[in-house]
Design a protein around this motif. Structure first.
Motif, mmCIF file in Angstrom:
data_model
loop_
_atom_site.group_PDB
_atom_site.id
_atom_site.type_symbol
_atom_site.label_atom_id
_atom_site.label_comp_id
_atom_site.label_asym_id
_atom_site.label_seq_id
_atom_site.Cartn_x
_atom_site.Cartn_y
_atom_site.Cartn_z
ATOM 1 N N PRO A 32 0.690 -1.455 -0.064
ATOM 2 C CA PRO A 32 -0.029 -0.002 0.035
ATOM 3 C C PRO A 32 0.879 1.520 -0.089
ATOM 4 O O PRO A 32 0.170 2.374 -0.448
ATOM 5 C CB PRO A 32 -0.746 -0.131 1.463
ATOM 6 N N SER A 33 2.145 1.079 0.333
ATOM 7 C CA SER A 33 2.821 2.383 0.415
ATOM 8 C C SER A 33 3.729 2.630 -0.901
ATOM 9 O O SER A 33 4.620 3.436 -0.954
ATOM 10 C CB SER A 33 3.864 2.402 1.490
ATOM 11 N N LEU A 34 3.431 1.834 -1.948
ATOM 12 C CA LEU A 34 4.045 1.906 -3.240
ATOM 13 C C LEU A 34 3.091 2.175 -4.281
ATOM 14 O O LEU A 34 1.689 1.937 -4.161
ATOM 15 C CB LEU A 34 4.928 0.589 -3.453
ATOM 16 N N PRO A 35 3.642 2.484 -5.425
ATOM 17 C CA PRO A 35 2.397 2.706 -6.654
ATOM 18 C C PRO A 35 1.900 1.569 -7.049
ATOM 19 O O PRO A 35 2.565 0.386 -6.956
ATOM 20 C CB PRO A 35 3.486 3.366 -7.856
ATOM 21 N N PRO A 36 0.668 1.232 -7.337
ATOM 22 C CA PRO A 36 -0.004 -0.011 -7.697
ATOM 23 C C PRO A 36 0.508 -0.207 -9.072
ATOM 24 O O PRO A 36 0.689 0.518 -10.004
ATOM 25 C CB PRO A 36 -1.481 0.240 -7.541
ATOM 26 N N PRO A 37 0.794 -1.717 -9.403
ATOM 27 C CA PRO A 37 1.105 -1.965 -10.867
ATOM 28 C C PRO A 37 0.203 -1.376 -11.817
ATOM 29 O O PRO A 37 0.599 -0.960 -13.010
ATOM 30 C CB PRO A 37 0.969 -3.348 -10.915
ATOM 31 N N ASP A 38 -1.216 -1.238 -11.612
ATOM 32 C CA ASP A 38 -2.194 -1.022 -12.610
ATOM 33 C C ASP A 38 -3.316 -0.164 -11.892
ATOM 34 O O ASP A 38 -4.131 -0.698 -11.429
ATOM 35 C CB ASP A 38 -2.688 -2.019 -13.364
ATOM 36 N N ALA A 82 -2.377 11.279 -6.259
ATOM 37 C CA ALA A 82 -2.785 10.404 -7.284
ATOM 38 C C ALA A 82 -2.728 8.858 -6.728
ATOM 39 O O ALA A 82 -1.823 8.458 -6.316
ATOM 40 C CB ALA A 82 -2.111 10.461 -8.538
ATOM 41 N N LYS A 83 -3.713 8.047 -6.940
ATOM 42 C CA LYS A 83 -3.623 6.524 -6.714
ATOM 43 C C LYS A 83 -2.845 5.963 -7.256
ATOM 44 O O LYS A 83 -2.301 4.954 -6.985
ATOM 45 C CB LYS A 83 -5.076 6.153 -6.710
ATOM 46 N N SER A 84 -2.228 6.420 -8.660
ATOM 47 C CA SER A 84 -0.983 5.800 -9.377
ATOM 48 C C SER A 84 0.261 6.070 -8.360
ATOM 49 O O SER A 84 1.301 5.250 -8.870
ATOM 50 C CB SER A 84 -1.089 6.580 -10.728
ATOM 51 N N ARG A 85 0.168 6.867 -7.646
ATOM 52 C CA ARG A 85 1.596 7.111 -7.049
ATOM 53 C C ARG A 85 1.639 6.293 -5.610
ATOM 54 O O ARG A 85 2.913 6.074 -5.163
ATOM 55 C CB ARG A 85 1.586 8.723 -6.544
ATOM 56 N N LEU A 86 0.466 6.151 -4.808
ATOM 57 C CA LEU A 86 0.489 5.482 -3.440
ATOM 58 C C LEU A 86 -0.630 4.771 -3.527
ATOM 59 O O LEU A 86 -1.871 5.510 -3.513
ATOM 60 C CB LEU A 86 0.595 6.650 -2.428
ATOM 61 N N ALA A 87 -0.793 3.446 -3.401
ATOM 62 C CA ALA A 87 -2.030 2.565 -3.527
ATOM 63 C C ALA A 87 -2.932 2.812 -2.457
ATOM 64 O O ALA A 87 -4.136 3.062 -2.429
ATOM 65 C CB ALA A 87 -1.576 1.252 -3.410
ATOM 66 N N ASN A 88 -2.357 3.007 -1.357
ATOM 67 C CA ASN A 88 -3.193 3.194 0.044
ATOM 68 C C ASN A 88 -3.997 4.751 0.027
ATOM 69 O O ASN A 88 -4.967 4.594 0.713
ATOM 70 C CB ASN A 88 -2.547 3.027 1.399
ATOM 71 N N GLN A 89 -3.225 5.655 -0.698
ATOM 72 C CA GLN A 89 -4.122 6.793 -0.883
ATOM 73 C C GLN A 89 -5.453 6.945 -1.745
ATOM 74 O O GLN A 89 -6.218 7.842 -1.702
ATOM 75 C CB GLN A 89 -3.057 7.950 -1.593
ATOM 76 N N MET A 103 -12.479 19.906 -13.622
ATOM 77 C CA MET A 103 -11.268 20.063 -13.046
ATOM 78 C C MET A 103 -10.514 18.791 -12.515
ATOM 79 O O MET A 103 -9.629 18.844 -12.572
ATOM 80 C CB MET A 103 -11.714 20.887 -11.513
ATOM 81 N N ASN A 104 -11.312 17.605 -12.259
ATOM 82 C CA ASN A 104 -10.725 16.438 -12.093
ATOM 83 C C ASN A 104 -9.725 15.906 -13.105
ATOM 84 O O ASN A 104 -8.562 15.482 -13.246
ATOM 85 C CB ASN A 104 -11.679 15.533 -11.523
ATOM 86 N N ARG A 105 -10.588 16.295 -14.354
ATOM 87 C CA ARG A 105 -9.795 15.960 -15.704
ATOM 88 C C ARG A 105 -8.653 16.704 -16.082
ATOM 89 O O ARG A 105 -7.443 16.033 -16.367
ATOM 90 C CB ARG A 105 -10.632 15.932 -16.810
ATOM 91 N N ASN A 106 -8.830 18.053 -15.534
ATOM 92 C CA ASN A 106 -7.524 18.806 -15.930
ATOM 93 C C ASN A 106 -6.480 18.452 -14.962
ATOM 94 O O ASN A 106 -5.164 18.609 -15.253
ATOM 95 C CB ASN A 106 -7.823 20.249 -15.420
ATOM 96 N N LYS A 107 -6.461 18.382 -13.731
ATOM 97 C CA LYS A 107 -5.539 17.849 -12.694
ATOM 98 C C LYS A 107 -4.901 16.597 -13.167
ATOM 99 O O LYS A 107 -3.665 16.393 -13.148
ATOM 100 C CB LYS A 107 -6.264 17.642 -11.217
ATOM 101 N N GLY A 108 -6.020 15.532 -13.415
ATOM 102 C CA GLY A 108 -5.315 14.236 -13.788
ATOM 103 C C GLY A 108 -4.450 13.468 -12.598
ATOM 104 O O GLY A 108 -4.929 13.598 -11.482
ATOM 105 N N ASN A 109 -3.285 13.217 -13.013
ATOM 106 C CA ASN A 109 -2.327 12.325 -12.214
ATOM 107 C C ASN A 109 -1.161 13.330 -11.937
ATOM 108 O O ASN A 109 -0.242 13.102 -10.940
ATOM 109 C CB ASN A 109 -1.582 11.302 -12.666
ATOM 110 N N PHE A 110 -1.174 14.772 -12.202
ATOM 111 C CA PHE A 110 -0.099 15.574 -11.721
ATOM 112 C C PHE A 110 -0.297 16.157 -10.277
ATOM 113 O O PHE A 110 -1.320 16.164 -9.709
ATOM 114 C CB PHE A 110 -0.320 16.851 -12.726
#
Length: 199
Positions: A32-38, A82-89, A103-110
Protein backbone atom coordinates in the motif's frame (compact mmCIF):
# COMPACT_ATOMS: atom_id res chain seq x y z
CA UNK A 1 -9.25 28.74 -5.41
CA UNK A 2 -9.66 29.59 -1.74
CA UNK A 3 -8.74 27.71 1.45
CA UNK A 4 -10.92 24.68 2.17
CA UNK A 5 -11.31 23.34 5.70
CA UNK A 6 -10.90 19.53 5.81
CA UNK A 7 -14.03 17.79 7.03
CA UNK A 8 -14.12 14.65 9.21
CA UNK A 9 -14.57 11.33 7.49
CA UNK A 10 -18.00 9.66 7.67
CA UNK A 11 -18.45 7.30 10.61
CA UNK A 12 -18.82 4.34 8.22
CA UNK A 13 -15.88 5.32 5.98
CA UNK A 14 -13.61 2.65 7.38
CA UNK A 15 -16.15 -0.10 6.75
CA UNK A 16 -17.14 1.17 3.31
CA UNK A 17 -13.78 2.21 1.89
CA UNK A 18 -10.57 1.84 3.89
CA UNK A 19 -10.97 -1.72 5.16
CA UNK A 20 -12.14 -3.30 1.88
CA UNK A 21 -9.58 -1.26 -0.06
CA UNK A 22 -6.62 -2.31 2.05
CA UNK A 23 -7.91 -5.89 2.14
CA UNK A 24 -7.99 -5.93 -1.67
CA UNK A 25 -4.43 -4.60 -1.84
CA UNK A 26 -3.19 -7.27 0.57
CA UNK A 27 -5.06 -10.01 -1.28
CA UNK A 28 -3.34 -8.99 -4.52
CA UNK A 29 0.10 -8.65 -2.93
CA UNK A 30 0.27 -4.89 -3.48
CA UNK A 31 2.33 -2.86 -1.04
CA UNK A 32 0.00 0.00 0.00
CA UNK A 33 2.97 2.36 0.41
CA UNK A 34 4.05 1.94 -3.23
CA UNK A 35 2.51 2.75 -6.61
CA UNK A 36 0.09 0.02 -7.70
CA UNK A 37 1.08 -1.95 -10.82
CA UNK A 38 -2.13 -0.92 -12.59
CA UNK A 39 -4.13 1.88 -10.93
CA UNK A 40 -7.10 1.18 -13.20
CA UNK A 41 -7.54 -2.17 -11.47
CA UNK A 42 -8.06 -0.61 -8.03
CA UNK A 43 -11.67 -1.15 -6.90
CA UNK A 44 -13.46 2.20 -6.72
CA UNK A 45 -14.64 1.84 -3.12
CA UNK A 46 -14.43 5.64 -2.80
CA UNK A 47 -17.63 5.83 -4.82
CA UNK A 48 -19.41 4.40 -1.79
CA UNK A 49 -18.94 7.75 -0.05
CA UNK A 50 -19.13 10.12 -2.98
CA UNK A 51 -22.41 11.67 -1.87
CA UNK A 52 -20.97 11.97 1.65
CA UNK A 53 -18.05 13.91 0.17
CA UNK A 54 -20.43 16.18 -1.72
CA UNK A 55 -22.46 16.84 1.42
CA UNK A 56 -19.40 17.33 3.63
CA UNK A 57 -18.11 20.09 1.34
CA UNK A 58 -21.53 21.64 0.71
CA UNK A 59 -21.44 20.76 -2.98
CA UNK A 60 -18.57 23.17 -3.71
CA UNK A 61 -15.73 22.14 -6.02
CA UNK A 62 -12.45 22.54 -4.17
CA UNK A 63 -10.72 23.86 -7.29
CA UNK A 64 -13.25 25.87 -9.27
CA UNK A 65 -15.03 27.10 -6.13
CA UNK A 66 -18.56 26.84 -7.46
CA UNK A 67 -21.55 24.93 -6.15
CA UNK A 68 -22.96 22.16 -8.30
CA UNK A 69 -26.08 20.09 -7.77
CA UNK A 70 -25.70 16.40 -6.97
CA UNK A 71 -28.28 15.25 -9.59
CA UNK A 72 -26.26 16.91 -12.36
CA UNK A 73 -23.78 14.04 -12.22
CA UNK A 74 -20.89 16.51 -12.17
CA UNK A 75 -19.45 15.27 -8.88
CA UNK A 76 -16.17 13.37 -8.75
CA UNK A 77 -13.65 12.38 -6.11
CA UNK A 78 -10.22 13.76 -6.80
CA UNK A 79 -7.36 11.89 -5.13
CA UNK A 80 -5.03 14.77 -4.36
CA UNK A 81 -2.11 12.35 -4.17
CA UNK A 82 -2.83 10.35 -7.28
CA UNK A 83 -3.74 6.73 -6.62
CA UNK A 84 -1.18 5.84 -9.30
CA UNK A 85 1.54 7.13 -6.94
CA UNK A 86 0.50 5.57 -3.63
CA UNK A 87 -1.92 2.66 -3.55
CA UNK A 88 -3.21 3.29 -0.04
CA UNK A 89 -4.14 6.89 -0.85
CA UNK A 90 -6.95 5.55 -3.01
CA UNK A 91 -8.75 4.68 0.22
CA UNK A 92 -8.03 7.62 2.52
CA UNK A 93 -10.69 10.28 3.15
CA UNK A 94 -8.04 12.89 3.92
CA UNK A 95 -6.75 12.49 0.35
CA UNK A 96 -10.12 13.23 -1.26
CA UNK A 97 -11.06 16.61 -2.68
CA UNK A 98 -14.58 17.25 -3.93
CA UNK A 99 -14.18 18.16 -7.57
CA UNK A 100 -16.37 18.80 -10.55
CA UNK A 101 -15.53 16.53 -13.47
CA UNK A 102 -13.79 19.18 -15.55
CA UNK A 103 -11.35 20.12 -12.81
CA UNK A 104 -10.62 16.47 -12.01
CA UNK A 105 -9.81 15.79 -15.66
CA UNK A 106 -7.54 18.85 -15.82
CA UNK A 107 -5.63 17.80 -12.72
CA UNK A 108 -5.29 14.17 -13.76
CA UNK A 109 -2.30 12.48 -12.11
CA UNK A 110 -0.25 15.67 -11.85
CA UNK A 111 0.96 16.96 -8.50
CA UNK A 112 2.13 20.41 -9.56
CA UNK A 113 -0.79 22.27 -8.03
CA UNK A 114 -1.53 23.86 -4.67
CA UNK A 115 -3.67 21.93 -2.25
CA UNK A 116 -6.86 23.81 -1.27
CA UNK A 117 -6.47 22.26 2.20
CA UNK A 118 -3.10 24.01 2.64
CA UNK A 119 -3.17 27.27 0.72
CA UNK A 120 -3.04 30.56 2.56
CA UNK A 121 -5.79 33.20 2.27
CA UNK A 122 -5.39 35.58 -0.64
CA UNK A 123 -3.11 33.27 -2.60
CA UNK A 124 -5.23 34.09 -5.64
CA UNK A 125 -6.90 37.34 -6.60
CA UNK A 126 -9.84 37.99 -8.86
CA UNK A 127 -10.74 40.81 -11.22
CA UNK A 128 -14.46 40.91 -10.54
CA UNK A 129 -15.31 42.78 -13.73
CA UNK A 130 -13.55 40.34 -16.06
CA UNK A 131 -13.57 37.24 -13.85
CA UNK A 132 -9.84 36.75 -14.40
CA UNK A 133 -7.89 34.92 -11.71
CA UNK A 134 -4.25 35.68 -10.91
CA UNK A 135 -1.58 34.76 -8.43
CA UNK A 136 -1.31 37.40 -5.74
CA UNK A 137 1.70 39.58 -6.72
CA UNK A 138 2.51 40.02 -3.02
CA UNK A 139 3.40 36.33 -2.67
CA UNK A 140 7.04 35.24 -2.35
CA UNK A 141 8.41 34.30 -5.79
CA UNK A 142 8.30 30.53 -5.22
CA UNK A 143 4.70 30.67 -3.96
CA UNK A 144 3.68 32.92 -6.82
CA UNK A 145 5.18 30.49 -9.33
CA UNK A 146 3.27 27.60 -7.76
CA UNK A 147 0.02 29.57 -7.83
CA UNK A 148 0.57 30.38 -11.51
CA UNK A 149 1.30 26.71 -12.22
CA UNK A 150 -1.97 25.79 -10.50
CA UNK A 151 -3.91 28.21 -12.69
CA UNK A 152 -2.34 26.73 -15.82
CA UNK A 153 -2.77 23.09 -14.80
CA UNK A 154 -6.40 23.42 -13.78
CA UNK A 155 -7.21 25.86 -16.61
CA UNK A 156 -8.74 28.27 -14.15
CA UNK A 157 -8.26 31.25 -16.47
CA UNK A 158 -10.14 30.16 -19.59
CA UNK A 159 -12.63 32.55 -21.22
CA UNK A 160 -15.47 30.31 -20.04
CA UNK A 161 -14.44 30.23 -16.38
CA UNK A 162 -13.71 33.96 -16.42
CA UNK A 163 -17.13 34.69 -17.89
CA UNK A 164 -18.80 32.48 -15.31
CA UNK A 165 -17.19 34.33 -12.41
CA UNK A 166 -17.89 37.73 -13.94
CA UNK A 167 -21.53 36.76 -14.44
CA UNK A 168 -21.79 35.69 -10.79
CA UNK A 169 -20.45 39.05 -9.69
CA UNK A 170 -22.75 40.92 -12.05
CA UNK A 171 -25.80 39.18 -10.61
CA UNK A 172 -24.70 40.22 -7.14
CA UNK A 173 -23.76 43.80 -8.06
CA UNK A 174 -27.14 44.29 -9.77
CA UNK A 175 -28.96 43.06 -6.70
CA UNK A 176 -30.33 39.96 -8.36
CA UNK A 177 -28.76 37.65 -5.76
CA UNK A 178 -27.87 38.25 -2.10
CA UNK A 179 -24.44 38.05 -0.54
CA UNK A 180 -25.57 34.90 1.26
CA UNK A 181 -26.59 33.29 -2.03
CA UNK A 182 -23.30 34.33 -3.64
CA UNK A 183 -21.33 32.84 -0.73
CA UNK A 184 -23.17 29.54 -1.15
CA UNK A 185 -23.02 29.31 -4.94
CA UNK A 186 -19.78 31.04 -5.87
CA UNK A 187 -17.54 31.18 -2.78
CA UNK A 188 -14.43 32.50 -4.55
CA UNK A 189 -16.36 35.43 -6.02
CA UNK A 190 -17.92 36.10 -2.60
CA UNK A 191 -14.49 35.85 -0.96
CA UNK A 192 -13.10 38.48 -3.32
CA UNK A 193 -16.17 40.72 -2.98
CA UNK A 194 -15.57 40.58 0.78
CA UNK A 195 -11.80 41.10 0.51
CA UNK A 196 -12.25 44.05 -1.84
CA UNK A 197 -14.81 45.68 0.47
CA UNK A 198 -17.74 45.39 -1.92
CA UNK A 199 -20.24 43.64 0.37
Amino acid sequence: MIPVTPQPEPIDFDAKVRTPGLRWLRHHGIDPSLPPPDPKQLPAYWRNVQIDLWRAYAGVCAYLCIYFEWPSGASSTDHFIAKSRLANQAYEWSNYRLSCLGMNRNKGNFDDILDPFDIQPNTFTLNLASGRIAANPALPPADQAMAEATIRRLKLDTPETNRMRADHYTLYSMGEVSATYLQRRSPFVWYEVHRQGLL
